[in-house]
Design a protein around this motif. Sequence first.
Motif, short mmCIF file in Angstrom:
data_model
loop_
_atom_site.label_atom_id
_atom_site.label_comp_id
_atom_site.label_asym_id
_atom_site.label_seq_id
_atom_site.Cartn_x
_atom_site.Cartn_y
_atom_site.Cartn_z
N THR A 8 21.87 58.37 82.33
CA THR A 8 22.33 57.04 82.71
C THR A 8 23.76 57.21 83.22
O THR A 8 24.62 57.72 82.51
CB THR A 8 22.31 56.07 81.53
N ILE A 9 23.97 56.83 84.46
CA ILE A 9 25.28 56.98 85.08
C ILE A 9 25.88 55.60 85.30
O ILE A 9 25.35 54.79 86.07
CB ILE A 9 25.17 57.72 86.43
N SER A 10 26.95 55.32 84.59
CA SER A 10 27.65 54.05 84.73
C SER A 10 28.79 54.25 85.73
O SER A 10 29.72 55.01 85.47
CB SER A 10 28.20 53.58 83.37
N VAL A 11 28.69 53.59 86.86
CA VAL A 11 29.67 53.73 87.93
C VAL A 11 30.69 52.59 87.81
O VAL A 11 30.36 51.43 88.04
CB VAL A 11 29.01 53.70 89.32
N VAL A 12 31.91 52.95 87.44
CA VAL A 12 32.97 51.96 87.34
C VAL A 12 33.63 51.86 88.72
O VAL A 12 34.11 52.86 89.26
CB VAL A 12 34.01 52.35 86.27
N LEU A 13 33.64 50.65 89.30
CA LEU A 13 34.13 50.51 90.67
C LEU A 13 34.77 49.15 90.91
O LEU A 13 34.56 48.20 90.16
CB LEU A 13 32.99 50.72 91.66
N TYR A 47 26.19 49.66 87.48
CA TYR A 47 27.53 49.41 88.00
C TYR A 47 28.36 48.60 87.01
O TYR A 47 27.88 47.61 86.45
CB TYR A 47 27.45 48.72 89.35
N VAL A 48 29.60 49.05 86.82
CA VAL A 48 30.51 48.44 85.86
C VAL A 48 31.72 47.90 86.61
O VAL A 48 32.34 48.63 87.39
CB VAL A 48 30.95 49.47 84.80
N ASP A 103 34.31 37.40 92.31
CA ASP A 103 33.00 36.86 92.70
C ASP A 103 32.07 37.94 93.25
O ASP A 103 30.85 37.85 93.08
CB ASP A 103 33.16 35.73 93.70
N SER A 104 32.62 38.96 93.88
CA SER A 104 31.75 40.05 94.35
C SER A 104 31.14 40.79 93.17
O SER A 104 29.97 41.19 93.22
CB SER A 104 32.52 41.00 95.26
N HIS A 105 31.91 40.96 92.10
CA HIS A 105 31.36 41.58 90.89
C HIS A 105 30.33 40.67 90.24
O HIS A 105 29.32 41.15 89.69
CB HIS A 105 32.49 41.90 89.91
N ARG A 106 30.58 39.37 90.29
CA ARG A 106 29.61 38.43 89.73
C ARG A 106 28.29 38.51 90.49
O ARG A 106 27.21 38.42 89.88
CB ARG A 106 30.16 37.00 89.78
N LEU A 107 28.37 38.70 91.80
CA LEU A 107 27.14 38.81 92.58
C LEU A 107 26.37 40.08 92.21
O LEU A 107 25.14 40.06 92.13
CB LEU A 107 27.46 38.82 94.08
N ILE A 108 27.08 41.16 91.96
CA ILE A 108 26.42 42.39 91.53
C ILE A 108 25.70 42.15 90.20
O ILE A 108 24.55 42.57 90.01
CB ILE A 108 27.44 43.54 91.42
N ASP A 109 26.38 41.49 89.28
CA ASP A 109 25.75 41.18 87.99
C ASP A 109 24.53 40.28 88.18
O ASP A 109 23.50 40.46 87.53
CB ASP A 109 26.76 40.48 87.07
N TYR A 110 24.67 39.30 89.07
CA TYR A 110 23.56 38.38 89.33
C TYR A 110 22.35 39.15 89.87
O TYR A 110 21.21 38.88 89.48
CB TYR A 110 23.99 37.31 90.32
N GLY A 185 41.71 53.85 86.75
CA GLY A 185 41.49 53.90 88.18
C GLY A 185 40.03 54.12 88.48
O GLY A 185 39.25 54.52 87.61
N VAL A 186 39.66 53.84 89.74
CA VAL A 186 38.28 53.99 90.15
C VAL A 186 38.21 54.74 91.48
O VAL A 186 39.20 54.78 92.22
CB VAL A 186 37.60 52.60 90.29
N PRO A 187 37.05 55.40 91.73
CA PRO A 187 35.83 55.36 90.95
C PRO A 187 35.92 56.22 89.69
O PRO A 187 36.66 57.19 89.64
CB PRO A 187 34.78 55.93 91.91
N PHE A 188 35.14 55.81 88.71
CA PHE A 188 35.03 56.56 87.46
C PHE A 188 33.57 56.50 87.04
O PHE A 188 32.92 55.46 87.16
CB PHE A 188 35.93 55.94 86.38
#
Length: 206
Positions: A8-13, A47-48, A103-110, A185-188
């Motif tokens: 499982t790869i959690s991409v922090v961005l 994605y995180v 809001d862009s992160h909210r769309l990813i979550d949605y 910092g990102v990406p992580f």
Amino acid sequence: MSTNCKLTISVVLDTVCPWCYVGARRLSKALVLAKQKWPEFEATVEYVPFQLDKSMGKGLNKAAVYEKKFGSRMAEMNERLAEAGKEEGIAFKFGGKMSNTLDSHRLIDYAKLSGSSDAEEKVVKSLFRRYFEQEEDIGDHDVLLGAAEDAGLDRQQAKAYLESSDGVEALQERMRQVKKLGVTGVPFYIINNRFGVSGAETPETF
């Protein structure tokens, strides 16, 4: 490698982080290489959210923001980024407007909650392409709804979600938890909740 190898790869961005876009392309290549080497290999990518500047407003001139932040280094940085992007099939452009990325992160979550299994990834790819290659403002709801449609999501349902406060508190808590882990910092990349990889590494390094 174990025949039961599943990662499982959690991409922090952040969605306005250019190296996150480069890193996403390199990670995709790495997963293909791993599958070729170990046919039993499987990976789940999630994605995180992370905000490089949570105080940012909306509709800001991108070039002016970067000029103020990086000054005389900006031209050299853009040249380096353009070269890295070219290697990954990304045609970086440096104009347009930029906005707060919440809001862009909210769309990813949605997308993760409401779409098909790959809707989340499709939204991330669309946001990156729109912002970095098409010079669109991904703080603009019309642009975000276009990204939702790119991923096969219902425009009106996505619109209702973005216009509400749904998911905001949970998303902000996730960002606080990431910072508590020491991510600055990102990406992580967090592998199986155990190992961390910082920066847009090459596919071979991944």
